[in-house]
Design a protein around this motif. Structure first.
Motif, short mmCIF file in Angstrom:
data_model
loop_
_atom_site.label_atom_id
_atom_site.label_comp_id
_atom_site.label_asym_id
_atom_site.label_seq_id
_atom_site.Cartn_x
_atom_site.Cartn_y
_atom_site.Cartn_z
N ALA A 11 -17.98 -30.83 12.91
CA ALA A 11 -19.03 -29.81 13.03
C ALA A 11 -18.73 -28.59 12.16
CB ALA A 11 -19.22 -29.41 14.48
N GLY A 12 -18.14 -28.82 10.99
CA GLY A 12 -17.86 -27.75 10.06
C GLY A 12 -16.68 -26.87 10.42
N CYS A 13 -15.91 -27.26 11.44
CA CYS A 13 -14.76 -26.47 11.88
C CYS A 13 -13.53 -27.36 11.95
CB CYS A 13 -15.01 -25.89 13.28
SG CYS A 13 -16.41 -24.78 13.38
N TYR A 14 -12.38 -26.71 11.93
CA TYR A 14 -11.12 -27.41 12.15
C TYR A 14 -10.70 -27.18 13.59
CZ TYR A 14 -10.65 -27.98 7.13
OH TYR A 14 -10.86 -28.34 5.83
N TRP A 15 -10.19 -28.23 14.22
CA TRP A 15 -9.78 -28.17 15.62
C TRP A 15 -8.38 -28.74 15.74
CZ3 TRP A 15 -13.18 -25.66 18.61
CH2 TRP A 15 -14.49 -25.58 18.17
N LEU A 16 -7.53 -28.05 16.48
CA LEU A 16 -6.19 -28.51 16.76
C LEU A 16 -6.19 -29.02 18.19
CD1 LEU A 16 -3.49 -28.74 15.39
CD2 LEU A 16 -2.94 -26.45 16.21
N LEU A 17 -5.94 -30.33 18.36
CA LEU A 17 -6.04 -30.97 19.66
C LEU A 17 -4.68 -31.41 20.18
CD1 LEU A 17 -8.72 -32.86 17.99
CD2 LEU A 17 -9.29 -32.04 20.25
N ASN A 18 -4.48 -31.23 21.47
CA ASN A 18 -3.29 -31.74 22.15
C ASN A 18 -3.59 -33.19 22.54
OD1 ASN A 18 -1.38 -32.52 24.07
ND2 ASN A 18 -1.13 -30.45 24.84
N MET A 19 -2.92 -34.14 21.92
CA MET A 19 -3.21 -35.55 22.13
C MET A 19 -2.48 -36.16 23.32
SD MET A 19 -5.36 -35.76 19.74
CE MET A 19 -5.75 -37.50 19.67
N GLU A 20 -1.62 -35.39 23.97
CA GLU A 20 -0.84 -35.93 25.09
C GLU A 20 -1.26 -35.37 26.44
OE1 GLU A 20 3.28 -35.29 24.22
OE2 GLU A 20 3.24 -36.66 22.52
N GLN A 21 -2.34 -34.64 26.50
CA GLN A 21 -2.73 -34.02 27.75
C GLN A 21 -3.45 -35.00 28.67
OE1 GLN A 21 -5.52 -30.87 27.18
NE2 GLN A 21 -6.47 -31.90 25.47
N SER A 22 -3.36 -34.70 29.95
CA SER A 22 -4.09 -35.50 30.92
C SER A 22 -5.40 -34.79 31.24
CB SER A 22 -3.26 -35.67 32.19
OG SER A 22 -3.08 -34.41 32.81
N GLY A 23 -6.31 -35.48 31.86
CA GLY A 23 -7.61 -34.91 32.19
C GLY A 23 -7.53 -33.77 33.19
N LYS A 24 -6.55 -33.80 34.08
CA LYS A 24 -6.48 -32.79 35.13
C LYS A 24 -6.18 -31.40 34.57
CE LYS A 24 -4.19 -31.59 39.40
NZ LYS A 24 -3.17 -31.90 40.36
N ASP A 25 -5.21 -31.30 33.70
CA ASP A 25 -4.81 -30.01 33.13
C ASP A 25 -5.29 -29.90 31.69
OD1 ASP A 25 -3.46 -29.27 35.49
OD2 ASP A 25 -1.71 -30.42 34.87
N TYR A 26 -6.60 -30.05 31.51
CA TYR A 26 -7.17 -30.08 30.16
C TYR A 26 -6.94 -28.76 29.43
CZ TYR A 26 -10.55 -30.53 26.41
OH TYR A 26 -11.15 -30.57 25.18
N ILE A 27 -6.48 -28.87 28.20
CA ILE A 27 -6.26 -27.71 27.34
C ILE A 27 -7.32 -27.75 26.24
CG2 ILE A 27 -4.65 -26.58 25.76
CD1 ILE A 27 -2.41 -28.08 27.33
N GLN A 28 -8.07 -26.66 26.13
CA GLN A 28 -9.12 -26.58 25.11
C GLN A 28 -8.53 -26.72 23.71
OE1 GLN A 28 -12.35 -26.37 25.36
NE2 GLN A 28 -12.66 -25.83 27.49
N PRO A 29 -9.23 -27.40 22.81
CA PRO A 29 -8.79 -27.44 21.43
C PRO A 29 -8.80 -26.02 20.85
CG PRO A 29 -10.54 -29.03 21.81
CD PRO A 29 -10.44 -28.19 23.03
N VAL A 30 -7.94 -25.79 19.87
CA VAL A 30 -7.86 -24.51 19.20
C VAL A 30 -8.64 -24.62 17.90
CG1 VAL A 30 -6.30 -22.84 18.13
CG2 VAL A 30 -5.61 -24.04 20.23
N GLU A 31 -9.58 -23.70 17.71
CA GLU A 31 -10.36 -23.70 16.47
C GLU A 31 -9.58 -22.94 15.40
OE1 GLU A 31 -14.77 -22.46 14.77
OE2 GLU A 31 -14.29 -22.09 16.87
N LEU A 32 -9.51 -23.53 14.21
CA LEU A 32 -8.82 -22.92 13.07
C LEU A 32 -9.78 -22.75 11.91
CD1 LEU A 32 -5.56 -25.09 12.95
CD2 LEU A 32 -5.90 -22.91 14.14
N ASN A 33 -9.58 -21.69 11.13
CA ASN A 33 -10.34 -21.56 9.89
C ASN A 33 -9.62 -22.37 8.81
OD1 ASN A 33 -8.17 -19.97 9.01
ND2 ASN A 33 -9.25 -18.05 9.35
#
Length: 88
Positions: A11-33
């Motif tokens: 969607a025109g943005c860069y996102w840093l995702l935590n690939m090891e997280q579980s659904g319960k303690d979801y961590i939002q992706p970090v948007e990067l320029n």
């Protein structure tokens, strides 16, 4: 082995995702320029913050001290968001 954090472009943005997280303690992706995404890619490739600062200094014609401080602040922000182990 999959990296814990992966950079994605959507969607025109860069996102840093935590690939090891579980659904319960979801961590939002970090948007990067674009600059943040470039710093992330270079750190993951093994470049030091000093090497990246030198490249940004040359590429964008900004003072080396400013480039170094911007990169240091970027890394501190990621660490504040819980991404501490990726630097180890």
């Amino acid at each position: 082995m999959r990296e814990k954090y992966q950079l994605r472009h959507a969607a025109g943005c860069y996102w840093l995702l935590n690939m090891e997280q579980s659904g319960k303690d979801y961590i939002q992706p970090v948007e990067l320029n674009e600059s943040g995404a470039e710093i992330w890619k270079r750190l993951q490739a093994g470049d030091t913050m000093e090497q990246i600062a030198e490249e940004f200094h040359r590429q964008f014609q900004i003072p080396l001290s400013e480039a170094a401080e911007d990169i240091r602040q970027f890394v501190l922000q990621l660490q504040k968001q819980g991404m501490k182990e990726w630097m180890e």
